[in-house]
Scaffold this active site. Structure first.
Site, mmCIF file in Angstrom:
data_model
loop_
_atom_site.group_PDB
_atom_site.id
_atom_site.type_symbol
_atom_site.label_atom_id
_atom_site.label_comp_id
_atom_site.label_asym_id
_atom_site.label_seq_id
_atom_site.Cartn_x
_atom_site.Cartn_y
_atom_site.Cartn_z
ATOM 1 N N THR A 101 -23.716 27.223 11.388
ATOM 2 C CA THR A 101 -22.763 26.317 12.059
ATOM 3 C C THR A 101 -21.612 27.098 12.694
ATOM 4 O O THR A 101 -20.746 26.522 13.340
ATOM 5 C CB THR A 101 -22.190 25.300 11.053
ATOM 6 O OG1 THR A 101 -21.656 26.010 9.927
ATOM 7 C CG2 THR A 101 -23.285 24.361 10.559
ATOM 8 N N HIS A 109 -18.378 32.411 5.547
ATOM 9 C CA HIS A 109 -17.018 32.567 5.043
ATOM 10 C C HIS A 109 -17.051 32.745 3.523
ATOM 11 O O HIS A 109 -18.121 32.700 2.895
ATOM 12 C CB HIS A 109 -16.132 31.391 5.449
ATOM 13 C CG HIS A 109 -16.687 30.039 5.115
ATOM 14 N ND1 HIS A 109 -16.761 29.566 3.824
ATOM 15 C CD2 HIS A 109 -17.215 29.057 5.897
ATOM 16 C CE1 HIS A 109 -17.283 28.358 3.816
ATOM 17 N NE2 HIS A 109 -17.581 28.024 5.063
ATOM 18 N N HIS A 115 -19.163 30.703 1.108
ATOM 19 C CA HIS A 115 -20.608 30.942 0.968
ATOM 20 C C HIS A 115 -20.913 32.009 -0.086
ATOM 21 O O HIS A 115 -22.055 32.153 -0.513
ATOM 22 C CB HIS A 115 -21.209 31.424 2.297
ATOM 23 C CG HIS A 115 -21.220 30.395 3.384
ATOM 24 N ND1 HIS A 115 -20.402 30.469 4.484
ATOM 25 C CD2 HIS A 115 -21.956 29.265 3.535
ATOM 26 C CE1 HIS A 115 -20.636 29.433 5.276
ATOM 27 N NE2 HIS A 115 -21.561 28.685 4.724
ATOM 28 N N LYS A 137 -19.539 15.893 4.325
ATOM 29 C CA LYS A 137 -18.833 15.650 5.588
ATOM 30 C C LYS A 137 -18.505 14.170 5.738
ATOM 31 O O LYS A 137 -19.334 13.305 5.457
ATOM 32 C CB LYS A 137 -19.701 16.099 6.777
ATOM 33 C CG LYS A 137 -19.995 17.593 6.803
ATOM 34 C CD LYS A 137 -18.738 18.387 7.019
ATOM 35 C CE LYS A 137 -18.990 19.888 6.951
ATOM 36 N NZ LYS A 137 -17.765 20.671 7.048
ATOM 37 N N ARG A 177 -21.179 15.830 12.654
ATOM 38 C CA ARG A 177 -20.906 17.158 13.202
ATOM 39 C C ARG A 177 -21.133 17.175 14.708
ATOM 40 O O ARG A 177 -21.953 16.405 15.225
ATOM 41 C CB ARG A 177 -21.851 18.198 12.575
ATOM 42 C CG ARG A 177 -21.617 18.476 11.105
ATOM 43 C CD ARG A 177 -22.692 19.439 10.616
ATOM 44 N NE ARG A 177 -22.644 19.642 9.181
ATOM 45 C CZ ARG A 177 -22.004 20.635 8.586
ATOM 46 N NH1 ARG A 177 -21.328 21.502 9.305
ATOM 47 N NH2 ARG A 177 -22.030 20.776 7.272
ATOM 48 N N GLN A 198 -34.854 19.627 5.210
ATOM 49 C CA GLN A 198 -34.592 20.586 4.137
ATOM 50 C C GLN A 198 -35.648 20.478 3.045
ATOM 51 O O GLN A 198 -36.061 21.485 2.470
ATOM 52 C CB GLN A 198 -33.195 20.388 3.547
ATOM 53 C CG GLN A 198 -32.849 21.472 2.515
ATOM 54 C CD GLN A 198 -31.414 21.454 2.067
ATOM 55 O OE1 GLN A 198 -30.513 21.240 2.856
ATOM 56 N NE2 GLN A 198 -31.194 21.692 0.782
ATOM 57 N N ASP A 256 -22.997 20.033 -3.767
ATOM 58 C CA ASP A 256 -23.178 19.020 -2.723
ATOM 59 C C ASP A 256 -24.610 18.973 -2.208
ATOM 60 O O ASP A 256 -24.987 18.071 -1.464
ATOM 61 C CB ASP A 256 -22.206 19.259 -1.563
ATOM 62 C CG ASP A 256 -22.405 20.617 -0.883
ATOM 63 O OD1 ASP A 256 -22.960 21.528 -1.543
ATOM 64 O OD2 ASP A 256 -22.007 20.763 0.281
ATOM 65 N N LYS A 272 -9.548 23.125 -1.690
ATOM 66 C CA LYS A 272 -10.755 23.911 -1.465
ATOM 67 C C LYS A 272 -10.429 25.399 -1.409
ATOM 68 O O LYS A 272 -9.477 25.812 -0.762
ATOM 69 C CB LYS A 272 -11.411 23.459 -0.159
ATOM 70 C CG LYS A 272 -12.884 23.786 -0.046
ATOM 71 C CD LYS A 272 -13.483 23.083 1.168
ATOM 72 C CE LYS A 272 -14.979 23.323 1.253
ATOM 73 N NZ LYS A 272 -15.576 22.631 2.408
ATOM 74 N N LYS A 277 -9.585 28.385 2.125
ATOM 75 C CA LYS A 277 -8.878 27.870 3.292
ATOM 76 C C LYS A 277 -7.415 28.319 3.237
ATOM 77 O O LYS A 277 -6.769 28.263 2.198
ATOM 78 C CB LYS A 277 -8.928 26.334 3.329
ATOM 79 C CG LYS A 277 -10.339 25.764 3.478
ATOM 80 C CD LYS A 277 -10.887 25.988 4.870
ATOM 81 C CE LYS A 277 -12.250 25.315 5.026
ATOM 82 N NZ LYS A 277 -12.829 25.550 6.360
ATOM 83 N N THR A 278 -6.886 28.758 4.380
ATOM 84 C CA THR A 278 -5.483 29.130 4.475
ATOM 85 C C THR A 278 -4.878 28.408 5.676
ATOM 86 O O THR A 278 -5.597 27.724 6.418
ATOM 87 C CB THR A 278 -5.310 30.646 4.683
ATOM 88 O OG1 THR A 278 -5.841 30.991 5.976
ATOM 89 C CG2 THR A 278 -6.047 31.445 3.610
#
Length: 423
Positions: free
Chosen positions: A41, A46, A49, A83, A87, A173, A194, A235, A238-239
């Site tokens: 995606t 990141h 993962h 989500k 998307r 999947q 998830d 989460k 994330k910054t």
């Protein structure tokens, strides 16, 4: 000797298993082929993962064979899991580019040589050539609508809206799991919590397409790990500036190192268990250090060093520590290289000085460091101006080549914390 499942349990990496007894028996008995999917995606994975990548790595080190899967096909569809809204779909050429970059990243973190070498697969290889008729007749007929609607990833989106495209994601999947199980003998799928609904849907498809009876011992298993959250419930990864990427061009090794170094005391031991290969004894010793000498932040430094070395390199750790020392530990800024200056001062205000020479007073005003020449002179006289870490109180100072670090940059500090980069 600690078994793999015992180690995963100690580290808090066991969220759900479809058949704990059966999976334990399988892992003890044979070298298991397992897979985990990574949808392209974006052009980089990141730090979020990393937990699944590291779990694949733990299985591999215990003698099992990972199949990291790049979702060249599913990345064109979009996973609704976790989500709140649909998307944005990317063009196929974009997804192909993302897929190639993610393949390269995955190859850095797993061993692709040896007796239990990892095998990289892309689901576009089998889904891309499938016709609509094949999809509906050969796969879709095994999925009941009620079964699909009951999945959390779908159920949570019913009110806000979900397209048929994303609704069909779990079928694709599931077919990945069936295909890898049939063609490669893959018996285990792992993923974040998830992904539980998608994983169990795949197990159901394997059961139905393989002709298993309801009560038979399963031919495949599912295993999920927790989603990583911080003590405050937010989460991980994330910054304010966005995600912490594994690509050094998007998140420099120094930024990566600093992000981990600044881990909250409440999270650091948990993250050491999650993200490092330190032994139980080493982690417990660091936990004692945290209680007895919290100000020394030894567990935080160890977390930053271990994970930065794994994702980047030992050389990147040394570089990150050099930059940190120069910025916060009284080190010499002039000893940094141009690349290190760029990493350490990426987010500070910058100014391009076009002239070969310029008075310090004019530079302070033109770069927006001081609001006026009068104020600039006062700042210099009062000792509030530092050039490359050294205080300068010469109001007649001329800035030139001699003031450039590595012949490229000058770092000016006004006061205690306001840094400016002169290019």
């Amino acid at each position: 000797m600690t078994t793999l499942l015992e180690d995963l349990t100690f580290r808090g990496l066991v969220n759900q298993m479809t058949d704990e007894e059966g999976l334990k028996e399988l892992i003890d008995k044979e070298s298991v082929k397992l897979y985990c999917g990574f949808d392209p995606t974006g052009d980089s994975l990141h730090i979020g993962h990393l937990l699944t990548i590291l779990t694949l790595r733990r299985f591999q080190l215990a003698g099992h064979k990972p199949y990291p899967l790049v979702g060249g096909a599913t990345g064109l569809i979009g996973d609704p899991s976790g989500k709140k809204a649909e998307r944005t779909l990317n063009e196929q050429t974009v997804v192909e580019g993302y897929s190639n970059k993610i393949k390269t990243q995955l190859q850095r973190f797993l061993d692709f040589d040896g007796t239990n070498a990892a095998t990289l697969v892309n689901n576009y290889d089998w889904i891309g050539s499938m016709t609509v008729i094949d999809f509906l007749r050969d796969v879709g007929k095994y999925f009941g609508l009620n079964y699909m609607l009951a999945k959390e990833s779908v159920e949570t989106r019913i009110e806000t809206g979900i397209s048929f495209t994303e609704f069909s994601y779990q079928i694709l999947q599931s077919y990945d799991f069936y295909r890898l199980n049939k063609e490669e003998g893959v018996k285990l799928q792992i993923g974040g919590s998830d992904q539980w609904g998608n994983i169990t849907a795949g197990l159901e498809l394997i059961r139905r397409m393989s002709g298993e009876e309801e009560g038979e011992r399963p031919k495949a298993f599912g295993f999920t790990i927790p989603l990583v959250t911080k003590a405050d419930g937010t989460k991980f990864g994330k910054t304010e500036g966005g995600a912490i990427w594994l690509d050094p061009e998007k998140t420099s090794p120094y930024e990566f190192y600093q992000f981990l170094l600044n881990t909250d005391d409440q999270d650091v031991i948990k993250f050491l268990k999650y993200f490092t290969f330190l032994t139980r004894e080493e982690i417990e010793a660091l936990e004692i250090e945290l209680k007895e000498r919290p100000h020394e932040r030894l567990p935080h430094r160890r977390l930053a060093e271990e994970l930065t070395a794994f994702v980047h390199s030992e050389a990147a750790v040394k570089q990150a520590k050099r930059i940190s020392e120069a910025l916060f530990g009284g080190g010499d800024l002039k000893e940094l290289t141009g690349e290190e200056v760029l990493q350490g001062f990426k987010d500070v205000p910058s100014y391009d000085m076009q002239e070969p020479e310029k008075s310090l007073v004019d530079l302070l005003v033109d770069a927006g460091i001081s609001p006026s020449k009068r104020q600039a002179r006062e700042d210099i006289k009062n000792g509030a101006v530092y050039i490359n870490g050294d205080r300068c109180q010469d109001i007649d100072k001329q800035m030139g080549m001699d003031d450039k670090i590595d012949g490229q940059f000058t770092i000016i500090r006004r006061g205690k914390k306001k840094f400016y980069l002169i290019k």
